[in-house]
Design a protein around this motif. Structure first.
Motif, PDB file in Angstrom:
ATOM      1  N   UNK A  64       0.639  -1.347   0.198  1.00  0.00           N
ATOM      2  CA  UNK A  64      -0.362  -0.341  -0.316  1.00  0.00           C
ATOM      3  C   UNK A  64       0.770   1.368  -0.110  1.00  0.00           C
ATOM      4  N   UNK A  65       2.290   1.202   0.161  1.00  0.00           N
ATOM      5  CA  UNK A  65       2.778   2.610   0.027  1.00  0.00           C
ATOM      6  C   UNK A  65       3.954   2.545  -0.921  1.00  0.00           C
ATOM      7  N   UNK A  66       4.235   1.794  -1.460  1.00  0.00           N
ATOM      8  CA  UNK A  66       4.789   1.252  -2.460  1.00  0.00           C
ATOM      9  C   UNK A  66       4.494   0.022  -3.579  1.00  0.00           C
ATOM     10  N   UNK A  67       4.658   0.434  -5.299  1.00  0.00           N
ATOM     11  CA  UNK A  67       4.078  -0.952  -5.604  1.00  0.00           C
ATOM     12  C   UNK A  67       5.030  -1.122  -6.956  1.00  0.00           C
ATOM     13  N   UNK A  68       6.306  -0.250  -7.463  1.00  0.00           N
ATOM     14  CA  UNK A  68       6.907  -0.424  -8.581  1.00  0.00           C
ATOM     15  C   UNK A  68       7.888   0.553  -8.164  1.00  0.00           C
ATOM     16  N   UNK A  69       8.844  -0.093  -8.201  1.00  0.00           N
ATOM     17  CA  UNK A  69      10.386  -0.084  -8.468  1.00  0.00           C
ATOM     18  C   UNK A  69      11.209   0.054  -9.856  1.00  0.00           C
ATOM     19  N   UNK A  70      11.372   1.081 -10.272  1.00  0.00           N
ATOM     20  CA  UNK A  70      12.071   0.965 -11.153  1.00  0.00           C
ATOM     21  C   UNK A  70      13.932   1.484 -11.337  1.00  0.00           C
ATOM     22  N   UNK A  71      14.408   0.496 -12.266  1.00  0.00           N
ATOM     23  CA  UNK A  71      16.201   0.669 -12.206  1.00  0.00           C
ATOM     24  C   UNK A  71      16.319   0.793 -13.329  1.00  0.00           C
ATOM     25  N   UNK A  72      17.328   1.619 -13.812  1.00  0.00           N
ATOM     26  CA  UNK A  72      18.715   1.875 -15.567  1.00  0.00           C
ATOM     27  C   UNK A  72      19.059   0.340 -15.163  1.00  0.00           C
ATOM     28  N   UNK A  73      18.918  -0.734 -15.751  1.00  0.00           N
ATOM     29  CA  UNK A  73      19.599  -1.611 -16.166  1.00  0.00           C
ATOM     30  C   UNK A  73      21.272  -1.136 -16.405  1.00  0.00           C
ATOM     31  N   UNK A  74      21.555  -0.529 -17.253  1.00  0.00           N
ATOM     32  CA  UNK A  74      22.727  -0.248 -18.665  1.00  0.00           C
ATOM     33  C   UNK A  74      23.604   0.703 -16.824  1.00  0.00           C
ATOM     34  N   UNK A  75      24.788   0.050 -16.277  1.00  0.00           N
ATOM     35  CA  UNK A  75      25.809   0.599 -15.679  1.00  0.00           C
ATOM     36  C   UNK A  75      25.452   0.682 -14.112  1.00  0.00           C
ATOM     37  N   UNK A  76      24.163   1.161 -13.779  1.00  0.00           N
ATOM     38  CA  UNK A  76      23.737   0.580 -12.938  1.00  0.00           C
ATOM     39  C   UNK A  76      22.600  -0.331 -11.799  1.00  0.00           C
ATOM     40  N   UNK A  77      22.427  -1.199 -12.767  1.00  0.00           N
ATOM     41  CA  UNK A  77      22.651  -2.855 -11.605  1.00  0.00           C
ATOM     42  C   UNK A  77      24.027  -3.789 -12.597  1.00  0.00           C
ATOM     43  N   UNK A  78      24.281  -3.446 -13.937  1.00  0.00           N
ATOM     44  CA  UNK A  78      25.075  -4.160 -14.572  1.00  0.00           C
ATOM     45  C   UNK A  78      26.142  -3.911 -15.745  1.00  0.00           C
ATOM     46  N   UNK A  79      27.617  -3.793 -15.288  1.00  0.00           N
ATOM     47  CA  UNK A  79      28.295  -2.747 -16.531  1.00  0.00           C
ATOM     48  C   UNK A  79      28.847  -3.475 -17.098  1.00  0.00           C
ATOM     49  N   UNK A  80      28.706  -3.833 -18.253  1.00  0.00           N
ATOM     50  CA  UNK A  80      29.055  -4.381 -19.854  1.00  0.00           C
ATOM     51  C   UNK A  80      30.280  -4.324 -19.747  1.00  0.00           C
ATOM     52  N   UNK A  81      31.470  -4.492 -20.097  1.00  0.00           N
ATOM     53  CA  UNK A  81      33.760  -4.528 -20.400  1.00  0.00           C
ATOM     54  C   UNK A  81      33.334  -3.156 -21.260  1.00  0.00           C
ATOM     55  N   UNK A  82      33.531  -2.559 -21.360  1.00  0.00           N
ATOM     56  CA  UNK A  82      33.601  -1.257 -21.903  1.00  0.00           C
ATOM     57  C   UNK A  82      34.022  -2.232 -23.234  1.00  0.00           C
ATOM     58  N   UNK A  83      33.660  -1.217 -24.776  1.00  0.00           N
ATOM     59  CA  UNK A  83      33.921  -1.357 -25.935  1.00  0.00           C
ATOM     60  C   UNK A  83      32.754  -2.193 -25.832  1.00  0.00           C
ATOM     61  N   UNK A  84      32.459  -3.292 -25.601  1.00  0.00           N
ATOM     62  CA  UNK A  84      31.839  -4.386 -26.106  1.00  0.00           C
ATOM     63  C   UNK A  84      30.504  -4.099 -26.307  1.00  0.00           C
ATOM     64  N   UNK A  85      29.462  -3.082 -26.307  1.00  0.00           N
ATOM     65  CA  UNK A  85      28.166  -3.053 -25.956  1.00  0.00           C
ATOM     66  C   UNK A  85      27.813  -3.896 -27.386  1.00  0.00           C
ATOM     67  N   UNK A  86      28.566  -4.270 -28.682  1.00  0.00           N
ATOM     68  CA  UNK A  86      28.158  -4.659 -29.364  1.00  0.00           C
ATOM     69  C   UNK A  86      27.801  -6.427 -29.616  1.00  0.00           C
TER      70      UNK A  86
END
Length: 197
Positions: free
Chosen positions: A4-26
């Motif tokens: 009743x106080x909070x029902x949804x949490x929104x997070x940014x996946x990239x960089x904040x939750x998981x880091x991808x090896x630099x230059x390897x996004x593709x």
């Protein structure tokens, strides 16, 4: 905390939750991945309290699903997260879209943890209850400090303690009856009001 106080949490996946090896996004199938400290424990803590989790991804749907599969995170009602919004930077306001997709009755039942000034601005526009600047992404403390936010956290590890400090305790603030009938939600304590600078 109850739903009743909070029902949804929104997070940014990239960089904040998981880091991808630099230059390897593709090259996501072979890129080195780093789960940010405390991210899975934070998701588990929120899910035990009935809070749905939505991730905002910079990648398209296929790349996002590949990334989540490599992390061992599932996307369904009982999974690690309940929803993903892909190519979030191309959306008008991905925070508002997450609220709509979750079917929230009030924007105040949502909080956003973001590491970009743009997403903090969008959280402000979506009228979320908490807009939290997380300082472990690519943006500096100073860049995040001038965006609208309620608090700044060094990492997601601090999120459960922040929520426990600022949510009503059990039995506190019983809902009052508004003039229109029904019940209103108690206001959550905030460290400071959210405002534009």
């Amino acid at each position: 905390m109850s739903d009743r106080h909070l029902q949804l949490a929104v997070f940014r996946l990239n960089d904040m939750c998981v880091g991808v090896q630099e230059g390897m996004d593709r090259f996501l199938p072979t890129a080195s991945l780093e789960k940010m400290p405390g991210v899975e424990a934070t998701f588990t803590w929120l899910r035990k309290r009935g809070v749905r989790i939505c991730l905002l991804s910079d990648y398209d749907r296929d790349d996002t699903r590949l990334l989540l599969r490599r992390l061992g995170w599932s996307v369904d009602e009982t999974g690690t997260v309940q929803e993903i919004i892909t190519r979030q930077s191309e959306k008008d306001n991905p925070v508002r879209l997450a609220q709509e997709n979750a079917g929230l009755d009030s924007p105040g039942l949502c909080f956003v943890a973001a590491d970009t000034p743009r997403l903090l601005e969008q959280a402000f526009a979506a009228r979320v209850h908490f807009a939290l600047a997380i300082c472990n992404g690519r943006h500096t403390y100073n860049e995040l400090a001038v965006a609208p936010h309620h608090a700044m956290l060094d990492s997601l590890i601090q999120l459960p303690n922040f929520l426990l400090q600022h949510l009503p305790a059990a039995g506190e603030c019983p809902p009052a009856k508004p003039r229109t009938g029904g019940f209103s939600l108690p206001r959550l304590r905030l460290p400071r009001p959210l405002s534009r600078r």
